[in-house]
Design an enzyme around this catalytic site. Structure first.
Site, PDB file in Angstrom:
ATOM      1  N   ARG A 239      42.521  43.629  51.573  1.00  0.00           N
ATOM      2  CA  ARG A 239      43.225  44.680  52.318  1.00  0.00           C
ATOM      3  C   ARG A 239      42.249  45.639  52.996  1.00  0.00           C
ATOM      4  O   ARG A 239      42.484  46.113  54.097  1.00  0.00           O
ATOM      5  CB  ARG A 239      44.175  45.453  51.395  1.00  0.00           C
ATOM      6  CG  ARG A 239      45.504  44.731  51.199  1.00  0.00           C
ATOM      7  CD  ARG A 239      46.264  45.263  50.025  1.00  0.00           C
ATOM      8  NE  ARG A 239      45.738  44.713  48.787  1.00  0.00           N
ATOM      9  CZ  ARG A 239      46.090  45.139  47.583  1.00  0.00           C
ATOM     10  NH1 ARG A 239      46.947  46.122  47.461  1.00  0.00           N
ATOM     11  NH2 ARG A 239      45.588  44.565  46.507  1.00  0.00           N
TER      12      ARG A 239
ATOM     13  N   GLU B 151      43.222  51.958  27.106  1.00  0.00           N
ATOM     14  CA  GLU B 151      43.835  52.920  28.026  1.00  0.00           C
ATOM     15  C   GLU B 151      43.759  52.309  29.423  1.00  0.00           C
ATOM     16  O   GLU B 151      42.769  51.659  29.777  1.00  0.00           O
ATOM     17  CB  GLU B 151      43.062  54.250  28.006  1.00  0.00           C
ATOM     18  CG  GLU B 151      43.102  54.958  26.679  1.00  0.00           C
ATOM     19  CD  GLU B 151      44.516  55.392  26.281  1.00  0.00           C
ATOM     20  OE1 GLU B 151      45.306  55.756  27.184  1.00  0.00           O
ATOM     21  OE2 GLU B 151      44.834  55.339  25.082  1.00  0.00           O
TER      22      GLU B 151
ATOM     23  N   ARG C 186      42.113  49.499  37.252  1.00  0.00           N
ATOM     24  CA  ARG C 186      42.475  48.575  38.332  1.00  0.00           C
ATOM     25  C   ARG C 186      42.541  49.354  39.633  1.00  0.00           C
ATOM     26  O   ARG C 186      43.150  50.433  39.685  1.00  0.00           O
ATOM     27  CB  ARG C 186      43.815  47.885  38.069  1.00  0.00           C
ATOM     28  CG  ARG C 186      44.135  46.882  39.176  1.00  0.00           C
ATOM     29  CD  ARG C 186      45.324  46.028  38.899  1.00  0.00           C
ATOM     30  NE  ARG C 186      45.426  45.012  39.949  1.00  0.00           N
ATOM     31  CZ  ARG C 186      45.877  43.789  39.776  1.00  0.00           C
ATOM     32  NH1 ARG C 186      46.288  43.397  38.604  1.00  0.00           N
ATOM     33  NH2 ARG C 186      45.933  42.931  40.782  1.00  0.00           N
TER      34      ARG C 186
ATOM     35  N   ASN D 187      42.512  32.218  41.154  1.00  0.00           N
ATOM     36  CA  ASN D 187      41.891  32.409  42.478  1.00  0.00           C
ATOM     37  C   ASN D 187      41.516  31.089  43.169  1.00  0.00           C
ATOM     38  O   ASN D 187      41.257  31.064  44.367  1.00  0.00           O
ATOM     39  CB  ASN D 187      40.639  33.303  42.389  1.00  0.00           C
ATOM     40  CG  ASN D 187      40.949  34.781  42.198  1.00  0.00           C
ATOM     41  OD1 ASN D 187      40.128  35.538  41.691  1.00  0.00           O
ATOM     42  ND2 ASN D 187      42.156  35.224  42.613  1.00  0.00           N
TER      43      ASN D 187
ATOM     44  N   ARG E 189      43.270  30.073  46.452  1.00  0.00           N
ATOM     45  CA  ARG E 189      42.988  30.681  47.764  1.00  0.00           C
ATOM     46  C   ARG E 189      42.399  29.613  48.698  1.00  0.00           C
ATOM     47  O   ARG E 189      41.930  28.572  48.233  1.00  0.00           O
ATOM     48  CB  ARG E 189      42.000  31.837  47.599  1.00  0.00           C
ATOM     49  CG  ARG E 189      42.595  32.945  46.772  1.00  0.00           C
ATOM     50  CD  ARG E 189      41.766  34.203  46.829  1.00  0.00           C
ATOM     51  NE  ARG E 189      42.459  35.243  46.083  1.00  0.00           N
ATOM     52  CZ  ARG E 189      42.247  36.531  46.240  1.00  0.00           C
ATOM     53  NH1 ARG E 189      41.364  36.956  47.112  1.00  0.00           N
ATOM     54  NH2 ARG E 189      42.913  37.395  45.522  1.00  0.00           N
TER      55      ARG E 189
ATOM     56  N   HIS F 183      34.877  41.074  50.801  1.00  0.00           N
ATOM     57  CA  HIS F 183      34.236  40.667  49.544  1.00  0.00           C
ATOM     58  C   HIS F 183      32.772  41.113  49.532  1.00  0.00           C
ATOM     59  O   HIS F 183      32.252  41.496  48.494  1.00  0.00           O
ATOM     60  CB  HIS F 183      34.346  39.158  49.348  1.00  0.00           C
ATOM     61  CG  HIS F 183      35.763  38.692  49.140  1.00  0.00           C
ATOM     62  ND1 HIS F 183      36.614  39.312  48.241  1.00  0.00           N
ATOM     63  CD2 HIS F 183      36.481  37.691  49.712  1.00  0.00           C
ATOM     64  CE1 HIS F 183      37.790  38.694  48.268  1.00  0.00           C
ATOM     65  NE2 HIS F 183      37.738  37.720  49.163  1.00  0.00           N
TER      66      HIS F 183
ATOM     67  N   ARG G  28      38.145  38.590  55.820  1.00  0.00           N
ATOM     68  CA  ARG G  28      38.187  38.894  54.375  1.00  0.00           C
ATOM     69  C   ARG G  28      36.809  38.770  53.727  1.00  0.00           C
ATOM     70  O   ARG G  28      36.479  39.488  52.780  1.00  0.00           O
ATOM     71  CB  ARG G  28      39.170  37.946  53.676  1.00  0.00           C
ATOM     72  CG  ARG G  28      40.621  38.215  54.026  1.00  0.00           C
ATOM     73  CD  ARG G  28      41.534  37.169  53.375  1.00  0.00           C
ATOM     74  NE  ARG G  28      41.505  37.247  51.922  1.00  0.00           N
ATOM     75  CZ  ARG G  28      42.240  38.092  51.192  1.00  0.00           C
ATOM     76  NH1 ARG G  28      43.061  38.931  51.786  1.00  0.00           N
ATOM     77  NH2 ARG G  28      42.162  38.081  49.881  1.00  0.00           N
TER      78      ARG G  28
ATOM     79  N   ASP H 162      40.287  45.082  42.786  1.00  0.00           N
ATOM     80  CA  ASP H 162      41.313  44.569  43.702  1.00  0.00           C
ATOM     81  C   ASP H 162      41.237  45.309  45.036  1.00  0.00           C
ATOM     82  O   ASP H 162      40.854  46.477  45.077  1.00  0.00           O
ATOM     83  CB  ASP H 162      42.697  44.776  43.048  1.00  0.00           C
ATOM     84  CG  ASP H 162      43.767  43.917  43.711  1.00  0.00           C
ATOM     85  OD1 ASP H 162      43.423  43.075  44.567  1.00  0.00           O
ATOM     86  OD2 ASP H 162      44.954  44.097  43.375  1.00  0.00           O
ATOM     87  N   GLY H 163      41.625  44.597  46.097  1.00  0.00           N
ATOM     88  CA  GLY H 163      41.772  45.256  47.397  1.00  0.00           C
ATOM     89  C   GLY H 163      40.679  44.945  48.407  1.00  0.00           C
ATOM     90  O   GLY H 163      40.652  45.557  49.472  1.00  0.00           O
TER      91      GLY H 163
ATOM     92  N   SER I 131      47.363  41.076  35.324  1.00  0.00           N
ATOM     93  CA  SER I 131      46.998  39.816  35.984  1.00  0.00           C
ATOM     94  C   SER I 131      46.129  38.882  35.128  1.00  0.00           C
ATOM     95  O   SER I 131      45.071  38.426  35.569  1.00  0.00           O
ATOM     96  CB  SER I 131      46.291  40.092  37.315  1.00  0.00           C
ATOM     97  OG  SER I 131      47.131  40.792  38.167  1.00  0.00           O
TER      98      SER I 131
HETATM   99  C1  FPP Z   1      40.175  41.174  44.823  1.00  0.00           C
HETATM  100  O1  FPP Z   1      40.363  41.449  46.159  1.00  0.00           O
HETATM  101  C2  FPP Z   1      38.851  40.723  44.516  1.00  0.00           C
HETATM  102  C3  FPP Z   1      38.500  39.458  44.155  1.00  0.00           C
HETATM  103  C4  FPP Z   1      39.427  38.329  44.106  1.00  0.00           C
HETATM  104  C5  FPP Z   1      37.155  39.107  43.783  1.00  0.00           C
HETATM  105  C6  FPP Z   1      36.212  40.196  43.360  1.00  0.00           C
HETATM  106  C7  FPP Z   1      34.940  39.886  43.988  1.00  0.00           C
HETATM  107  C8  FPP Z   1      34.010  40.789  44.362  1.00  0.00           C
HETATM  108  C9  FPP Z   1      34.108  42.214  44.123  1.00  0.00           C
HETATM  109  C10 FPP Z   1      32.813  40.338  45.123  1.00  0.00           C
HETATM  110  C11 FPP Z   1      31.733  39.668  44.424  1.00  0.00           C
HETATM  111  C12 FPP Z   1      31.613  39.803  42.966  1.00  0.00           C
HETATM  112  C13 FPP Z   1      30.448  39.964  42.317  1.00  0.00           C
HETATM  113  C14 FPP Z   1      30.432  40.005  40.843  1.00  0.00           C
HETATM  114  C15 FPP Z   1      29.185  40.148  43.035  1.00  0.00           C
HETATM  115  P1  FPP Z   1      41.506  40.628  46.924  1.00  0.00           P
HETATM  116  O2  FPP Z   1      40.811  39.624  47.761  1.00  0.00           O
HETATM  117  O3  FPP Z   1      42.488  40.099  45.972  1.00  0.00           O
HETATM  118  O4  FPP Z   1      42.107  41.772  47.774  1.00  0.00           O
HETATM  119  P2  FPP Z   1      43.592  41.851  48.403  1.00  0.00           P
HETATM  120  O5  FPP Z   1      44.548  41.858  47.250  1.00  0.00           O
HETATM  121  O6  FPP Z   1      43.563  43.134  49.124  1.00  0.00           O
HETATM  122  O7  FPP Z   1      43.745  40.666  49.291  1.00  0.00           O
END
Ligand code: FPP
Length: 232
Positions: free
Chosen positions: A17, A200, A181, A61, A64, A30, A26, A13-14, A189
């Protein structure tokens, strides 16, 4: 005693942000998140973790903006293409959790190919949860389990935990020992709700793109200090 978890799962997560804090789109968050995935996979393999599971895209998701969803799908496809040789070289088996029917056709095909090509690898199992949600997984499993019982003239009364779990996407994987997390949120979630019964939990304030080897090591150290009783 510092015991190593056999199965570590991440709620990454994050990314958003991380990008917003840098005035970046954004999509770049990613992309930095994908770099962090590479780093975590490498670290887990070196550290001797046997099962690593990453929550890459949830059933929620899809809500989005379309552009972000497309970007994530493309990022996962290009990650697969670039990482497949490394997975094979390092003995890493890829497994996909989630309902792949709704994924873009080319991504679904590449995931299945990578699963096939790495099927014999025994170094580590990397599971990517894509279009995954625990409630969706449990409902899909319940449908198949009850159909299977009915087909052999059995009833719901004969449903056992092990039989049911064999229909989950995680069939064949041990339950996660440690769920980490990032980015300061403290909730599951819709991730591995059945499988997390005795996991754990470790929460890091670090946004996923910044989560590095030291943070991973800290989580493992903290895990080593926990006493697990499994309700006993
Ligand atoms: C959360 O950040 C992350 C995701 C929704 C997707 C996770 C994806 C990756 C790490 C990139 C690609 C994955 C692979 C397997 C190569 P968020 O967008 O929810 O962050 P925020 O809460 O800060 O907006």
């Amino acid at each position: 005693m510092n015991t190593l978890p056999k199965h570590v799962a991440f709620i990454m997560d994050g990314n958003g942000r991380w990008a917003e804090a840098r005035n970046l789109p954004r999509a770049l968050g990613h992309r930095a998140g994908a770099e962090s995935v590479r780093r975590a996979v490498k670290f887990a393999r070196l550290r001797g973790i046997q099962f690593l599971t990453l929550y890459a895209f949830s059933t929620e998701n899809w809500s989005r903006p379309g552009e972000e969803v497309d970007n994530l799908m493309e990022l996962m496809a290009s990650f697969l293409a670039s990482e497949l040789p490394g997975l094979l070289e390092n003995g890493i088996r890829l497994k996909v959790l989630g309902d792949r029917a709704a994924l873009p056709e080319s991504l679904g095909r590449r995931l299945s190919e990578a699963e096939g090509l790495t099927a014999g690898m025994t170094g580590m199992t990397l599971s990517l949860a894509i279009n995954y949600g625990s409630r969706d997984e449990i409902i899909r499993a319940a449908r198949r389990a009850t159909d299977c019982l009915a087909a052999s003239g059995r009833t719901g009364g004969q449903l056992t935990q092990d039989f049911f779990a064999s229909f989950l996407d995680t069939a064949g994987l041990p339950d996660p020992d440690l769920i980490i997390r990032t980015a300061g949120e403290m909730r599951l979630s819709n991730f591995l709700l059945w499988q997390a019964a005795y996991a754990e939990l470790f929460f890091s304030r670090r946004p996923w793109p910044d989560f590095g080897e030291d943070d991973f090591e800290e989580a493992l150290r903290e895990y080593g200090k926990r006493t697990r009783k499994f309700g006993a």
